[in-house]
Design a protein around this motif. Structure first.
Motif, PDB file in Angstrom:
ATOM      1  N   PRO A   1       0.819  -1.225   0.000  1.00 15.77           N
ATOM      2  CA  PRO A   1       0.000   0.000   0.000  1.00 15.77           C
ATOM      3  C   PRO A   1       0.845   1.265   0.000  1.00 15.77           C
ATOM      4  N   SER A   2       2.159   1.115   0.158  1.00 14.55           N
ATOM      5  CA  SER A   2       3.150   2.195   0.202  1.00 14.55           C
ATOM      6  C   SER A   2       3.143   2.887   1.563  1.00 14.55           C
ATOM      7  N   CYS A   3       4.311   3.358   1.933  1.00 21.48           N
ATOM      8  CA  CYS A   3       4.469   4.098   3.185  1.00 21.48           C
ATOM      9  C   CYS A   3       5.727   4.944   3.067  1.00 21.48           C
ATOM     10  N   ALA A   4       6.184   5.514   4.182  1.00 18.59           N
ATOM     11  CA  ALA A   4       7.348   6.396   4.141  1.00 18.59           C
ATOM     12  C   ALA A   4       8.626   5.664   3.761  1.00 18.59           C
ATOM     13  N   ARG A   5       8.613   4.317   3.818  1.00 14.31           N
ATOM     14  CA  ARG A   5       9.809   3.560   3.439  1.00 14.31           C
ATOM     15  C   ARG A   5       9.953   3.374   1.931  1.00 14.31           C
ATOM     16  N   GLN A   6       8.911   3.668   1.159  1.00 16.76           N
ATOM     17  CA  GLN A   6       8.963   3.390  -0.279  1.00 16.76           C
ATOM     18  C   GLN A   6      10.092   4.166  -0.949  1.00 16.76           C
TER      19      GLN A   6
ATOM     20  N   ILE B   1       5.217  -5.754  -6.853  1.00 15.65           N
ATOM     21  CA  ILE B   1       5.808  -4.419  -6.857  1.00 15.65           C
ATOM     22  C   ILE B   1       5.778  -3.917  -5.416  1.00 15.65           C
ATOM     23  N   ILE B   2       6.942  -3.969  -4.772  1.00 16.95           N
ATOM     24  CA  ILE B   2       7.036  -3.644  -3.357  1.00 16.95           C
ATOM     25  C   ILE B   2       8.038  -2.506  -3.176  1.00 16.95           C
ATOM     26  N   GLY B   3       7.654  -1.503  -2.398  1.00 18.43           N
ATOM     27  CA  GLY B   3       8.440  -0.274  -2.323  1.00 18.43           C
ATOM     28  C   GLY B   3       9.727  -0.328  -1.544  1.00 18.43           C
TER      29      GLY B   3
END
Length: 388
Positions: free
Chosen positions: A291-296, A322-324
């Motif tokens: 879902p994406s977060c600040a680590r992407q 597809i993983i950030g």
């Protein structure tokens, strides 16, 4: 064809999903009779089919045919067409000749239109016991369908139950839906007609689930699943996923329609996504994404949207993750055909069937992912041709 509830495991059939990895326990499908809608076989021994319905004016043959073709391209196994009058039946005749997918005629109120639709070459017929007429008329439809080898779906709806059942039960409930469906099927069988499917739809998810569960043990007809009048694209997709997901997870259901107040093509896409999420169909590219977060380390949401659009034409089954970032990226890549994991300083890792394949920059992501998918599909197609 009313039968007792299953007494042992002999009444179930196991369907093994086709996935790149074997992580899903197969669902035990409820055993059913067999019905063929044109070239599409329906029943426990066959894959669950996905269908939709045109929303064009059937008298507009070119416009309706364009929509049928769009649904076919999206993957529709069956398309239903409403035939509310004689002019629509005339249009339906032309559609039957031109369509590459089986067409089911949807008939309400006028039993003679049902007979005309059968004579026009319908691959299937949907009638509603609540409004098609008395027993004599239903039997006439059944005789015509039997003569032309046209299966019939007894399509019950909570919004159009017979008055006698509403008076008996006080309101639409699961018992009334089941009784209406089985009474309708019994009428068809009274003239020796057995190519029957049943649906018992409601806009209420709990009501529809209850009715289908009861039908699942009360008969052996194939069941067409749907949450009727489910609503908008967003809410309707959610309601359908919940209701149909519950039933399919219990082995109930042989063909589905996701009813949406939206472009019918979306019904096919959501339907396949639903089946794919359960491991029951595996068509096209499945994109797994965080879902994406600040680590992407790149814009995951935009990347996923672009990739899904770029690969929408592909029908062969393939899984792309597809993983950030590296928290789950490498693990998901091991379970995917192609994987992308975000890395630091604009450098990211591509994986091919779980193995590290290349390091790429952010501006290369879209082009490299698409190229890898197309190359994998081409290689697989060549392999299949060599071993055909």
């Amino acid at each position: 064809m009313i039968v007792s509830p299953p007494a042992d495991d002999a009444l179930t059939a196991t369907v093994t999903p086709s996935l790149p990895i074997d992580l899903v326990t197969p669902f035990a499908r409820r055993r059913t009779s067999h019905v063929a809608i044109g070239k599409v076989d329906i029943g426990h021994a066959h894959q669950i089919s996905v269908q939709s319905m045109t929303n064009t004016d059937t008298r507009d043959v070119p416009g309706t045919l364009d929509q049928i073709r769009a649904l076919s391209v999206a993957g529709a196994d069956i398309v239903r067409v409403s035939c509310p009058d004689d002019e629509s039946i005339e249009g339906f005749k032309h559609l039957v000749r031109e369509s590459t997918v089986p067409l089911v005629a949807d008939i309400h109120f006028q039993y003679k239109l049902a007979i005309k639709a059968v004579e026009a070459g319908a691959a299937g017929l949907r009638i509603n016991p609540g409004n098609i007429g008395n027993a004599t008329r239903v039997r006439e439809v059944a005789r015509a369908a039997k003569d032309h080898g046209c299966p019939i779906r007894v399509g019950v709806n909570a919004g159009s139950l017979e008055r006698r059942l509403l008076e008996m039960h006080g309101k639409p409930n699961a018992e009334a839906l089941v009784q209406s469906a089985l009474d309708g099927a019994a009428l068809l069988e009274s003239v020796g007609f057995s190519a029957i499917k049943i649906s018992a739809k409601a806009s209420s998810v709990p009501l529809a689930v209850d009715a289908y569960r009861r039908l699942g043990v009360a008969c052996s007809y194939p069941l067409h699943l749907g949450i009727t009048e489910a609503g908008s694209l967003n809410y309707g997709s959610t309601a359908s996923a919940v209701g149909l997901g519950i039933l399919l997870g219990e082995g109930i259901g042989d063909t589905i329609r996701v009813s949406l107040a939206a472009d019918p093509v979306n019904e096919i896409r959501v339907g396949f996504d639903l089946l794919r999420s359960l491991g029951l169909r595996n068509r096209g590219v499945k994109v797994i994404a965080c879902p994406s977060c600040a680590r992407q380390q790149f814009d995951v949401i935009a990347t996923v949207a672009t990739i899904e659009q770029a690969l929408a034409h592909i029908t062969q089954p393939l899984t792309v993750s597809i993983i950030g970032c590296v928290v789950n990226g490498p693990g998901e890549a091991k379970m995917s055909d192609i994987g992308l994991t975000g890395g630091g300083k604009g450098h990211h890792q591509l994986y091919l069937r779980g193995e590290a394949a290349a390091r790429i920059n952010t501006d290369e992501i879209l082009g490299r992912l698409v190229a890898m998918v197309e190359e994998m599909i081409s290689t697989q197609s060549s392999h299949d041709e060599e071993h055909a």
